[in-house]
Design a protein around this motif. Structure first.
Motif, PDB file in Angstrom:
ATOM      1  N   GLN A  44       3.925  -1.499  -3.655  1.00 33.18           N
ATOM      2  CA  GLN A  44       3.556  -0.415  -3.094  1.00 33.18           C
ATOM      3  C   GLN A  44       2.067  -0.033  -3.861  1.00 33.18           C
ATOM      4  OE1 GLN A  44       5.678   3.246  -3.149  1.00 33.18           O
ATOM      5  NE2 GLN A  44       4.288   4.190  -1.265  1.00 33.18           N
ATOM      6  N   MET A  45       2.068  -0.026  -5.224  1.00 30.52           N
ATOM      7  CA  MET A  45       0.997   0.575  -5.672  1.00 30.52           C
ATOM      8  C   MET A  45      -0.246  -0.111  -5.533  1.00 30.52           C
ATOM      9  SD  MET A  45       3.024   1.856  -9.329  1.00 30.52           S
ATOM     10  CE  MET A  45       1.736   2.312 -10.034  1.00 30.52           C
ATOM     11  N   VAL A  46      -0.285  -1.430  -5.450  1.00 33.31           N
ATOM     12  CA  VAL A  46      -1.316  -2.357  -5.080  1.00 33.31           C
ATOM     13  C   VAL A  46      -1.798  -2.636  -3.691  1.00 33.31           C
ATOM     14  CG1 VAL A  46      -0.972  -3.783  -7.592  1.00 33.31           C
ATOM     15  CG2 VAL A  46      -0.045  -4.529  -5.292  1.00 33.31           C
ATOM     16  N   ASP A  47      -0.831  -2.356  -2.796  1.00 33.47           N
ATOM     17  CA  ASP A  47      -1.094  -2.404  -1.257  1.00 33.47           C
ATOM     18  C   ASP A  47      -2.032  -1.037  -1.114  1.00 33.47           C
ATOM     19  OD1 ASP A  47      -1.065  -1.894   1.670  1.00 33.47           O
ATOM     20  OD2 ASP A  47       0.994  -2.985   1.526  1.00 33.47           O
ATOM     21  N   LYS A  48      -3.182  -1.894  -0.419  1.00 34.16           N
ATOM     22  CA  LYS A  48      -4.444  -0.770  -0.280  1.00 34.16           C
ATOM     23  C   LYS A  48      -4.062   0.308   0.782  1.00 34.16           C
ATOM     24  CE  LYS A  48      -8.003  -3.712  -2.213  1.00 34.16           C
ATOM     25  NZ  LYS A  48      -7.155  -4.670  -2.704  1.00 34.16           N
ATOM     26  N   TYR A  49      -3.269   0.023   1.821  1.00 37.43           N
ATOM     27  CA  TYR A  49      -2.695   1.156   2.511  1.00 37.43           C
ATOM     28  C   TYR A  49      -1.640   1.942   2.062  1.00 37.43           C
ATOM     29  CZ  TYR A  49      -0.864   2.791   6.819  1.00 37.43           C
ATOM     30  OH  TYR A  49      -0.275   3.839   8.029  1.00 37.43           O
ATOM     31  N   GLU A  50      -0.686   1.148   1.543  1.00 43.01           N
ATOM     32  CA  GLU A  50       0.771   1.963   1.058  1.00 43.01           C
ATOM     33  C   GLU A  50       0.345   2.701  -0.147  1.00 43.01           C
ATOM     34  OE1 GLU A  50       3.604   2.186   2.736  1.00 43.01           O
ATOM     35  OE2 GLU A  50       2.966   0.651   4.450  1.00 43.01           O
ATOM     36  N   ALA A  51      -0.597   2.202  -1.066  1.00 47.01           N
ATOM     37  CA  ALA A  51      -0.906   3.074  -2.184  1.00 47.01           C
ATOM     38  C   ALA A  51      -1.408   4.283  -2.005  1.00 47.01           C
ATOM     39  CB  ALA A  51      -1.829   2.145  -3.039  1.00 47.01           C
ATOM     40  N   LYS A  52      -2.118   4.565  -0.749  1.00 50.03           N
ATOM     41  CA  LYS A  52      -2.678   5.926  -0.378  1.00 50.03           C
ATOM     42  C   LYS A  52      -1.428   7.034  -0.438  1.00 50.03           C
ATOM     43  CE  LYS A  52      -6.668   4.350   2.223  1.00 50.03           C
ATOM     44  NZ  LYS A  52      -7.528   4.671   3.158  1.00 50.03           N
ATOM     45  N   LYS A  53      -0.346   6.630   0.194  1.00 47.29           N
ATOM     46  CA  LYS A  53       0.761   7.320   0.496  1.00 47.29           C
ATOM     47  C   LYS A  53       1.360   7.449  -1.239  1.00 47.29           C
ATOM     48  CE  LYS A  53       1.906   4.965   4.604  1.00 47.29           C
ATOM     49  NZ  LYS A  53       2.859   4.218   5.411  1.00 47.29           N
ATOM     50  N   TYR A  54       1.437   6.688  -1.965  1.00 44.25           N
ATOM     51  CA  TYR A  54       2.071   6.822  -3.175  1.00 44.25           C
ATOM     52  C   TYR A  54       1.184   7.720  -4.144  1.00 44.25           C
ATOM     53  CZ  TYR A  54       3.351   5.518  -7.938  1.00 44.25           C
ATOM     54  OH  TYR A  54       3.855   5.474  -9.135  1.00 44.25           O
TER      55      TYR A  54
ATOM     56  N   CYS B  48      -9.084  -5.815   3.488  1.00 44.23           N
ATOM     57  CA  CYS B  48      -7.652  -6.603   3.422  1.00 44.23           C
ATOM     58  C   CYS B  48      -6.947  -5.858   2.412  1.00 44.23           C
ATOM     59  CB  CYS B  48      -7.687  -8.077   3.190  1.00 44.23           C
ATOM     60  SG  CYS B  48      -8.406  -9.156   4.506  1.00 44.23           S
ATOM     61  N   THR B  49      -5.552  -5.525   2.672  1.00 44.72           N
ATOM     62  CA  THR B  49      -4.734  -4.801   2.118  1.00 44.72           C
ATOM     63  C   THR B  49      -4.030  -5.344   0.949  1.00 44.72           C
ATOM     64  OG1 THR B  49      -2.820  -5.163   3.335  1.00 44.72           O
ATOM     65  CG2 THR B  49      -4.340  -3.282   4.141  1.00 44.72           C
ATOM     66  N   HIS B  50      -4.007  -6.882   0.754  1.00 43.68           N
ATOM     67  CA  HIS B  50      -3.283  -7.403  -0.059  1.00 43.68           C
ATOM     68  C   HIS B  50      -3.975  -8.324  -1.189  1.00 43.68           C
ATOM     69  CE1 HIS B  50      -4.801 -10.668   2.712  1.00 43.68           C
ATOM     70  NE2 HIS B  50      -4.233 -11.432   2.089  1.00 43.68           N
ATOM     71  N   ASP B  51      -5.358  -8.344  -1.167  1.00 40.31           N
ATOM     72  CA  ASP B  51      -5.975  -9.018  -2.085  1.00 40.31           C
ATOM     73  C   ASP B  51      -7.111  -8.522  -2.863  1.00 40.31           C
ATOM     74  OD1 ASP B  51      -7.760  -8.994  -0.036  1.00 40.31           O
ATOM     75  OD2 ASP B  51      -8.108 -11.032   0.086  1.00 40.31           O
ATOM     76  N   SER B  52      -8.094  -9.005  -3.397  1.00 38.46           N
ATOM     77  CA  SER B  52      -9.173  -8.589  -3.908  1.00 38.46           C
ATOM     78  C   SER B  52     -10.366  -9.130  -3.366  1.00 38.46           C
ATOM     79  CB  SER B  52      -9.295  -8.583  -5.616  1.00 38.46           C
ATOM     80  OG  SER B  52     -10.406  -8.188  -6.060  1.00 38.46           O
ATOM     81  N   GLY B  53     -11.573  -8.429  -2.968  1.00 38.82           N
ATOM     82  CA  GLY B  53     -12.842  -8.947  -2.357  1.00 38.82           C
ATOM     83  C   GLY B  53     -12.820  -8.972  -1.089  1.00 38.82           C
ATOM     84  N   SER B  54     -11.753  -9.032  -0.234  1.00 40.40           N
ATOM     85  CA  SER B  54     -12.137  -9.307   1.250  1.00 40.40           C
ATOM     86  C   SER B  54     -12.366  -8.057   1.812  1.00 40.40           C
ATOM     87  CB  SER B  54     -10.895  -9.712   1.815  1.00 40.40           C
ATOM     88  OG  SER B  54     -10.680 -10.889   1.403  1.00 40.40           O
TER      89      SER B  54
ATOM     90  N   ARG C 224      -0.672 -15.546 -10.018  1.00 37.61           N
ATOM     91  CA  ARG C 224       0.609 -15.067 -10.535  1.00 37.61           C
ATOM     92  C   ARG C 224       0.601 -13.577 -10.747  1.00 37.61           C
ATOM     93  NH1 ARG C 224       0.923 -20.132  -8.906  1.00 37.61           N
ATOM     94  NH2 ARG C 224       2.544 -21.363  -9.657  1.00 37.61           N
ATOM     95  N   GLU C 225      -0.183 -12.981 -10.181  1.00 38.68           N
ATOM     96  CA  GLU C 225      -0.031 -11.301  -9.992  1.00 38.68           C
ATOM     97  C   GLU C 225       1.177 -10.793  -9.459  1.00 38.68           C
ATOM     98  OE1 GLU C 225      -3.744  -9.332 -10.563  1.00 38.68           O
ATOM     99  OE2 GLU C 225      -4.847 -11.157 -10.157  1.00 38.68           O
ATOM    100  N   TRP C 226       2.181 -10.748 -10.013  1.00 41.96           N
ATOM    101  CA  TRP C 226       3.418 -10.727  -9.354  1.00 41.96           C
ATOM    102  C   TRP C 226       3.533  -9.277  -8.337  1.00 41.96           C
ATOM    103  CZ3 TRP C 226       6.990  -6.482  -8.821  1.00 41.96           C
ATOM    104  CH2 TRP C 226       8.231  -7.006  -8.082  1.00 41.96           C
ATOM    105  N   PRO C 227       2.812  -8.140  -8.660  1.00 41.54           N
ATOM    106  CA  PRO C 227       2.939  -7.094  -7.724  1.00 41.54           C
ATOM    107  C   PRO C 227       2.564  -7.558  -6.136  1.00 41.54           C
ATOM    108  CG  PRO C 227       2.090  -6.236  -9.867  1.00 41.54           C
ATOM    109  CD  PRO C 227       2.100  -7.785  -9.601  1.00 41.54           C
ATOM    110  N   TYR C 228       1.509  -8.460  -6.047  1.00 47.35           N
ATOM    111  CA  TYR C 228       0.851  -8.921  -4.929  1.00 47.35           C
ATOM    112  C   TYR C 228       1.994  -9.692  -3.992  1.00 47.35           C
ATOM    113  CZ  TYR C 228      -3.584  -6.807  -6.258  1.00 47.35           C
ATOM    114  OH  TYR C 228      -4.445  -6.037  -7.082  1.00 47.35           O
ATOM    115  N   LYS C 229       2.820 -10.251  -4.586  1.00 47.35           N
ATOM    116  CA  LYS C 229       3.702 -11.325  -4.038  1.00 47.35           C
ATOM    117  C   LYS C 229       4.208 -11.053  -2.621  1.00 47.35           C
ATOM    118  CE  LYS C 229       7.302 -14.844  -5.199  1.00 47.35           C
ATOM    119  NZ  LYS C 229       8.066 -15.262  -6.312  1.00 47.35           N
ATOM    120  N   SER C 230       4.497  -9.817  -2.470  1.00 51.14           N
ATOM    121  CA  SER C 230       5.297  -9.272  -1.259  1.00 51.14           C
ATOM    122  C   SER C 230       4.615  -8.373  -0.374  1.00 51.14           C
ATOM    123  CB  SER C 230       6.689  -8.604  -1.550  1.00 51.14           C
ATOM    124  OG  SER C 230       6.515  -7.573  -2.442  1.00 51.14           O
TER     125      SER C 230
END
Length: 305
Positions: free
Chosen positions: A72-82, A118-124, A156-162
């Protein structure tokens, strides 16, 4: 593959391993994959048995620190709520819309200036400063490619896996004085800010610069990656102490977390949370800073995580 390339790889087996890892990342177990990339990108063997440097310890955390809340913390949408739940809604950049794909994006419904990412990566990221000149096709092609990207398998940055791939539209921000959006990135270790760097000119035509400072805003002689220092170090932001305070609040009970903020016309906005800055594959110059940052990062025991 041409014959000369085959000969090259036969004489350079480490290069062959690196090429295969990049092309077929899912064939390699996590630890083996990280060792291959580390040796190629950092120029040394990865010490996971007794890691000492910052970059080595980030690789160790990738393999062992798998806290479920990190996704949740790395998801660019969900992190806002957190983040809003910890420091308040007033520091959150307004989200204008959320999309599953580019076909859902209605430009007419967006203001004249906005940001798509994009919510799940870096640079998009696609920035629109004027809809009349916005390169829609180019931006949408980049975002569509980003949606197909599985960021976990690349480094292999685990937080982004899901993290669910989506696109968000955000309000465009720009400071009246600097005419840009400076990025203030705080390195926190065990809930304490030890250093930060400021990224300038990320949205313009000039070369992006990184300038490092300690927790008291003293400029540090550090270069990281290919970004040079600015000719003149950026002035201390008005909200520096408040940003530092919030970074420490957000990073409590976490071995290492980079907390990013913006300051726009005197107001603070949250940027993002990052567990592995540069994915742990970015050299420091001078090299001694890799070890110094590493000393700040106290790894938890495997049993505790």
């Amino acid at each position: 593959m041409n014959f000369s390339r085959v000969i090259y790889y036969l004489h350079n087996l480490q290069e062959l391993q690196f090429a295969l890892a990049l092309k077929y990342p899912r064939l390699f177990p996590d630890e083996r994959y990280l060792r291959i990339l580390f040796r190629r990108l950092m120029g040394s063997e990865l010490n996971l048995e007794c890691p000492q440097t910052f970059n080595e310890k980030l690789q160790w955390l990738k393999l062992h620190d798998h806290n479920p809340r990190y996704a949740q913390m790395v998801d660019k949408y969900e992190a806002k709520k957190y983040v809003a739940g910890i420091i308040g809604d007033e520091y959150i950049i307004p989200t204008l819309a959320v999309y599953s794909n580019t076909r859902e994006i209605d430009l007419d419904a967006l203001p004249d200036r906005f940001v798509l990412k994009c919510t799940h990566d870096s640079g998009s990221v696609a920035i629109c400063k004027d809809k009349k000149t916005f390169q829609k096709e180019e931006a949408f092609a980049m975002l569509s490619k980003g949606l197909k990207r599985n960021f976990f398998w690349e480094n292999r940055e685990w937080p982004y896996k899901s993290v669910k791939p989506r696109i968000i539209a955000e309000a465009y921000l720009e400071d009246n004085d600097t005419k840009e959006l400076r990025d203030y990135k705080f390195f926190c270790f065990g809930g304490k800010v030890k250093a930060l760097f400021i990224a300038e000119d990320r949205q313009g035509d000039k070369e992006t610069t990184f300038d490092f400072f300690d927790a008291d805003y003293c400029h540090l002689d550090i270069r990281k990656g290919h970004h040079p220092n600015a000719d003149t170090p950026p002035a201390k932001p008005h909200s520096f102490e408040r940003m530092k305070e919030m970074a420490e609040k957000l990073s409590q009970d976490i071995p290492h977390l980079r907390v990013d903020f913006y300051e726009v016309n005197g107001k603070i906005y949250f940027g993002e949370l990052t567990f592995t800055s540069g994915s742990g594959f970015t050299p420091f110059e001078p090299e001694e800073w890799d070890l110094r940052f590493g000393k700040w990062l106290e790894l938890p025991s495997k049993k505790s995580i």
